[in-house]
Structure formats: structure tokens, C-alpha cells
Design an enzyme around this catalytic site. Structure first.
Site, PDB file in Angstrom:
ATOM      1  N   GLN A  21     -10.547  -5.565  -6.038  1.00 32.67           N
ATOM      2  CA  GLN A  21      -9.382  -6.147  -5.376  1.00 32.67           C
ATOM      3  C   GLN A  21      -8.768  -7.214  -6.292  1.00 32.67           C
ATOM      4  O   GLN A  21      -9.144  -7.317  -7.446  1.00 32.67           O
ATOM      5  CB  GLN A  21      -9.789  -6.730  -4.015  1.00 32.67           C
ATOM      6  CG  GLN A  21     -10.141  -5.688  -2.961  1.00 32.67           C
ATOM      7  CD  GLN A  21      -8.920  -4.963  -2.400  1.00 32.67           C
ATOM      8  OE1 GLN A  21      -7.780  -5.266  -2.756  1.00 32.67           O
ATOM      9  NE2 GLN A  21      -9.155  -4.002  -1.518  1.00 32.67           N
ATOM     10  N   HIS A  49       1.902  23.913   2.335  1.00 33.38           N
ATOM     11  CA  HIS A  49       2.656  23.886   1.075  1.00 33.38           C
ATOM     12  C   HIS A  49       2.498  22.541   0.366  1.00 33.38           C
ATOM     13  O   HIS A  49       2.276  22.493  -0.855  1.00 33.38           O
ATOM     14  CB  HIS A  49       4.141  24.168   1.320  1.00 33.38           C
ATOM     15  CG  HIS A  49       4.979  23.855   0.118  1.00 33.38           C
ATOM     16  ND1 HIS A  49       5.081  24.715  -0.960  1.00 33.38           N
ATOM     17  CD2 HIS A  49       5.695  22.740  -0.211  1.00 33.38           C
ATOM     18  CE1 HIS A  49       5.838  24.148  -1.890  1.00 33.38           C
ATOM     19  NE2 HIS A  49       6.220  22.954  -1.461  1.00 33.38           N
ATOM     20  N   ASP A  63     -14.134   6.560   3.484  1.00 29.13           N
ATOM     21  CA  ASP A  63     -13.786   5.172   3.203  1.00 29.13           C
ATOM     22  C   ASP A  63     -14.598   4.276   4.136  1.00 29.13           C
ATOM     23  O   ASP A  63     -15.266   4.756   5.045  1.00 29.13           O
ATOM     24  CB  ASP A  63     -12.288   4.936   3.334  1.00 29.13           C
ATOM     25  CG  ASP A  63     -11.760   5.239   4.726  1.00 29.13           C
ATOM     26  OD1 ASP A  63     -12.583   5.483   5.615  1.00 29.13           O
ATOM     27  OD2 ASP A  63     -10.539   5.230   4.917  1.00 29.13           O
ATOM     28  N   SER A  64     -14.539   2.975   3.898  1.00 28.07           N
ATOM     29  CA  SER A  64     -15.452   2.069   4.614  1.00 28.07           C
ATOM     30  C   SER A  64     -14.950   1.666   5.992  1.00 28.07           C
ATOM     31  O   SER A  64     -15.680   1.077   6.771  1.00 28.07           O
ATOM     32  CB  SER A  64     -15.664   0.804   3.787  1.00 28.07           C
ATOM     33  OG  SER A  64     -14.461   0.056   3.757  1.00 28.07           O
ATOM     34  N   GLY A  65     -13.687   1.946   6.290  1.00 30.78           N
ATOM     35  CA  GLY A  65     -13.099   1.486   7.546  1.00 30.78           C
ATOM     36  C   GLY A  65     -12.363   0.173   7.412  1.00 30.78           C
ATOM     37  O   GLY A  65     -11.647  -0.244   8.326  1.00 30.78           O
ATOM     38  N   GLY A  66     -12.517  -0.488   6.268  1.00 35.27           N
ATOM     39  CA  GLY A  66     -11.891  -1.797   6.080  1.00 35.27           C
ATOM     40  C   GLY A  66     -10.385  -1.763   6.225  1.00 35.27           C
ATOM     41  O   GLY A  66      -9.798  -2.598   6.915  1.00 35.27           O
ATOM     42  N   PHE A  67      -9.749  -0.785   5.594  1.00 39.08           N
ATOM     43  CA  PHE A  67      -8.283  -0.720   5.630  1.00 39.08           C
ATOM     44  C   PHE A  67      -7.779  -0.566   7.063  1.00 39.08           C
ATOM     45  O   PHE A  67      -6.799  -1.195   7.463  1.00 39.08           O
ATOM     46  CB  PHE A  67      -7.782   0.431   4.754  1.00 39.08           C
ATOM     47  CG  PHE A  67      -6.281   0.562   4.758  1.00 39.08           C
ATOM     48  CD1 PHE A  67      -5.497  -0.314   4.017  1.00 39.08           C
ATOM     49  CD2 PHE A  67      -5.651   1.542   5.509  1.00 39.08           C
ATOM     50  CE1 PHE A  67      -4.107  -0.211   4.021  1.00 39.08           C
ATOM     51  CE2 PHE A  67      -4.265   1.653   5.524  1.00 39.08           C
ATOM     52  CZ  PHE A  67      -3.494   0.774   4.773  1.00 39.08           C
ATOM     53  N   CYS A  81       5.128  29.862   0.737  1.00 39.81           N
ATOM     54  CA  CYS A  81       6.268  30.283  -0.087  1.00 39.81           C
ATOM     55  C   CYS A  81       6.275  31.792  -0.340  1.00 39.81           C
ATOM     56  O   CYS A  81       7.340  32.373  -0.557  1.00 39.81           O
ATOM     57  CB  CYS A  81       6.272  29.506  -1.398  1.00 39.81           C
ATOM     58  SG  CYS A  81       6.645  27.749  -1.143  1.00 39.81           S
ATOM     59  N   ASP A  93      -6.255   9.791  -3.266  1.00 43.90           N
ATOM     60  CA  ASP A  93      -6.192  10.358  -1.913  1.00 43.90           C
ATOM     61  C   ASP A  93      -4.973   9.799  -1.212  1.00 43.90           C
ATOM     62  O   ASP A  93      -4.527   8.693  -1.515  1.00 43.90           O
ATOM     63  CB  ASP A  93      -7.441   9.994  -1.100  1.00 43.90           C
ATOM     64  CG  ASP A  93      -7.300   8.605  -0.483  1.00 43.90           C
ATOM     65  OD1 ASP A  93      -6.961   8.524   0.711  1.00 43.90           O
ATOM     66  OD2 ASP A  93      -7.497   7.596  -1.195  1.00 43.90           O
ATOM     67  N   CYS A 121       2.207  29.593  -3.100  1.00 42.35           N
ATOM     68  CA  CYS A 121       1.324  29.337  -1.960  1.00 42.35           C
ATOM     69  C   CYS A 121       1.620  30.315  -0.825  1.00 42.35           C
ATOM     70  O   CYS A 121       2.640  31.009  -0.822  1.00 42.35           O
ATOM     71  CB  CYS A 121       1.460  27.889  -1.482  1.00 42.35           C
ATOM     72  SG  CYS A 121       2.885  27.555  -0.422  1.00 42.35           S
TER      73      CYS A 121
END
Length: 380
Positions: free
Chosen positions: A192, A338, A95-99, A312, A269, A309
Site C-alpha cells: 500500500q 464476449h 481476496d481478504s475481504g478488506g476492500f 461473435c 483481476d 468467440c
């Protein structure tokens, strides 16, 4: 524009319009809709790359802001890029780092040239611009990189959001101009506009005109109700090209993955599976389980009897509860394994339901089993 990222649409579900596709990257081709585990600091917390491959993970996410601060993008570049640095030979998206700039820093000042803010680790003053974010991502070397955007809070006024959308469009153009590795890395634009349909339309029009190889829907999963997110997706995804991948950022609860796929999303994600795993919450085919609860102290069954998995197949609820209660790292590994496995397999089931033109039926069955149809249903 030549791009190393290509999307191949295989089939559209006749029942819902959901898309089955293949995302082609320089490090492999992966079926969509897909869930991408998040490895913020070049590691999916407590899980090895070998374990992620074992589960069927195709693309994983890393974080530009955090890797810029530690260890530094120059060190990652010197190592041969993120793939070599973290020993992962499949797809990577940064990601761009903006968040992070907008969510982690208490002090920030948005200017046309970029954002001034404080390092959340030590308080140092920092500056991130579209050019700098792109330069860092070029150095990190992921297959897919993201345009630097402004991430407005929810709710935001119409006037604020309009200014923000216009700035994000100008920044997207600057990211494209700054992108130095367009033959090796695909740069995605981020739509956006909050919950305002005309602003989403304006943002999508601006970005589609720049011909990115893929598009993200940003500014969702920031505190708005689920029905608002679904409504925004319903009027936003049709604005995006059908031959490009569509990525819904920061979404990972099972209901939102299914509802997003139904609304034409290909990639998701979220840190959710590892974050809730560390707190002792697991997702199962019958709903969520808070393993720390006393009722599991003598429960010698698997976390999920319908799951195959590693966790489990080998360990009981009672044992995992004991580990989590004692703050043992192995307990966190087992719940994280899991949960990530659960979401990767859920997306396999979603893809199969699209193949069979029955995703709406699958949604109904899954929601009923999981408990999403109950009054006051839990988010995950």
C-alpha cells in the site's frame, strides 16, 4: 518458506521490460501476464466453469467477505473447499475481504485488532481481523489467499497513509502467523502507500522482509487518474522480488492491462467485463460498443468481426441489442461471454508481443485501433 505457489520467469521483453512467466499452483500452471475473471460469490456472473475453460481462463477470483456472509465459509469447507463447491479444477484466488469492508459498509471503525463494521445486507455488526480473514480463507481453500490490509480512500493525506501503511504491515505479519495451510495455499502480501513513493518503498520493504510467495500492488484503481496509477507502478514494481508474481488488484480495462504489463505486472483481476456486459457495453478490437444504441437495431454483423468467440460466431448486434433492451438474461450471458473472452485473448496477444520483443509496438497499434489515443478517450 515452502510454498505451493511458484513463479517461473521465462522472458523479459527487450522493448519494455514486461515479463513472460508461468504461475505454478496446486491446480495447474498458467502463463502470465494473465487476466483473472472475478466470481465474487463463487460464480463468474452468468458464465459456467466449462465456458470459462473454453475461453482459456486459468485462475479465477472469489470474494472472502461475500462468501463469509453467504453461504458461510463453514459450508464451503464442508463441501470440500471452493474448487469442489463450484466445480472448478483450475486456480482460485480469494481476496481478504478488506476492500469490501472499506467500500460497502457505511459504518466502520478501524482499530489495531481489526475492523468493526456493519453487514451491508442486514445491518448486523461484524468484526474482521487479520486472523479471522486468514481463517476464512483457509476454510475456503483457494490456491492463493491475500493478507488482510487497510484500503485507504483516494486521495488520502500523507499522515493518514503513513499510519495505514504501518498498520497494514503489522496486519500482514499477523496473517502469516495465523496461516494454517501454508503447504496448500500461497499467502500474498499487499503493498500500500497511495501515490507517495517513500510510503510505497516502506510498505514494499516491510512485506518483502516477510518473504511472501507473491505480492500485490493495492490501493490503485480507486479513483485516481490513469497517469497516477502508471507512475505508482513505475516506482513500486522494481521494489518487488523478480522471482515472485506481482498482482495488480482491481484493474481490467484494456489500456490498463497493457500498461500494467509494461510496468512488470503479472496478474490482474476486475469485475469490469461482466459488469459493463450487464449494462450492454462490449469491448471490441475497434473500440467499445454500447449495444443498446439505436444505430445497432438493424446491424446484422457480429459484436466484433475480428473475434471468434461463441457470441461473435453465432449472434448479431441487432439480436443482442434486442435481448439487452428486453432485459433478457441470455443477452447478458452473450455480452459477458464476449467481454471476458476479449480480455483473456488480449492477454494472449500481450504474451505473444513479449515473446517477440514488441510490446511497445503492440500497445501503439492497439491504442490506435481501440481509440485510446483520441482526445477524451473512454476508459474502456
Amino acid at each position: 518458506m515452502t510454498t505451493p505457489i511458484r513463479f517461473e520467469l521465462i522472458k523479459t521483453c527487450r522493448q519494455t521490460g514486461a515479463r513472460l512467466g508461468i504461475l505454478h499452483t496446486p491446480h495447474g500452471s498458467f502463463e502470465t501476464p494473465m487476466f483473472m475473471p472475478v466470481g465474487t460469490l463463487a460464480t463468474v456472473k452468468t458464465l459456467s466453469p466449462e465456458e470459462l475453460k473454453e475461453m482459456g481462463a486459468g485462475v479465477i477470483l472469489s470474494n472472502t467477505y461475500h462468501l463469509w456472509l453467504r453461504p458461510g465459509h463453514d459450508i464451503v469447507a464442508e463441501a470440500g473447499g471452493l474448487h469442489a463447491f463450484m466445480n472448478w479444477d483450475r486456480g482460485i484466488l480469494t481476496d481478504s475481504g478488506g476492500f469490501q469492508v472499506f467500500s460497502l459498509s457505511e459504518f466502520r471503525r478501524i482499530e489495531e485488532e481489526g475492523v468493526y463494521f456493519r453487514n451491508h445486507l442486514n445491518g448486523d455488526k461484524l468484526f474482521l481481523s487479520p486472523e479471522k480473514a486468514t481463517e476464512i480463507q483457509n476454510a475456503l481453500g483457494a490456491d492463493i489467499i491475500m493478507a488482510f490490509d487497510e484500503c485507504p480512500p483516494y486521495p488520502a493525506t500523507y499522515d493518514y497513509m503513513k499510519r495505514s501503511v504501518e498498520r497494514t504491515s503489522r496486519w500482514a505479519e499477523r496473517c502469516l502467523k495465523a496461516h494454517r495451510r501454508s503447504n496448500e495455499q500461497g499467502l500474498f502480501g499487499i503493498v500500500q502507500g497511495g501515490e507517495y513513493e517513500d510510503l510505497r518503498r516502506q510498505s514494499a520493504r516491510d512485506l518483502v522482509s516477510l518473504d511472501f510467495p507473491g505480492y500485490a500492488v493495492g490501493g490503485l484503481s480507486v479513483g485516481e487518474p490513469k497517469d497516477v496509477m502508471n507512475r505508482v507502478l513505475e516506482f513500486t514494481t522494481p521494489l518487488l522480488p523478480t522471482d515472485k508474481p506481482r498482482y495488480l488488484m482491481g484493474v481490467g480495462s484494456p489500456d490498463s492491462l497493457i500498461d500494467g504489463a509494461i510496468r512488470g505486472i503479472d496478474m490482474f483481476d476486475c469485475v469490469l467485463p461482466t459488469r459493463i456486459g450487464r449494462n450492454g457495453t462490449v469491448m471490441t478490437s475497434e473500440g467499445r460498443v454500447v449495444i443498446k444504441n439505436a444505430q445497432y437495431a438493424r446491424d446484422f454483423t457480429p459484436l466484433d468481426p475480428n473475434c471468434d468467440c461463441y457470441t461473435c460466431r453465432n449472434y448479431t448486434r441487432a439480436y443482442i441489442r434486442h435481448l439487452i433492451k428486453c432485459d433478457e438474461t441470455f443477452g447478458i450471458r452473450l455480452t459477458s461471454y464476449h467481454n471476458v473472452y476479449f480480455l483473456i485473448k488480449l492477454m494472449e496477444q500481450v504474451r505473444q508481443a513479449i515473446r517477440e520483443d514488441r510490446l511497445a509496438d503492440f500497445r501503439e497499434e492497439f491504442f490506435e485501433r481501440y481509440g485510446f489515443n483520441k482526445p477524451n478517450a473512454k476508459n474502456f
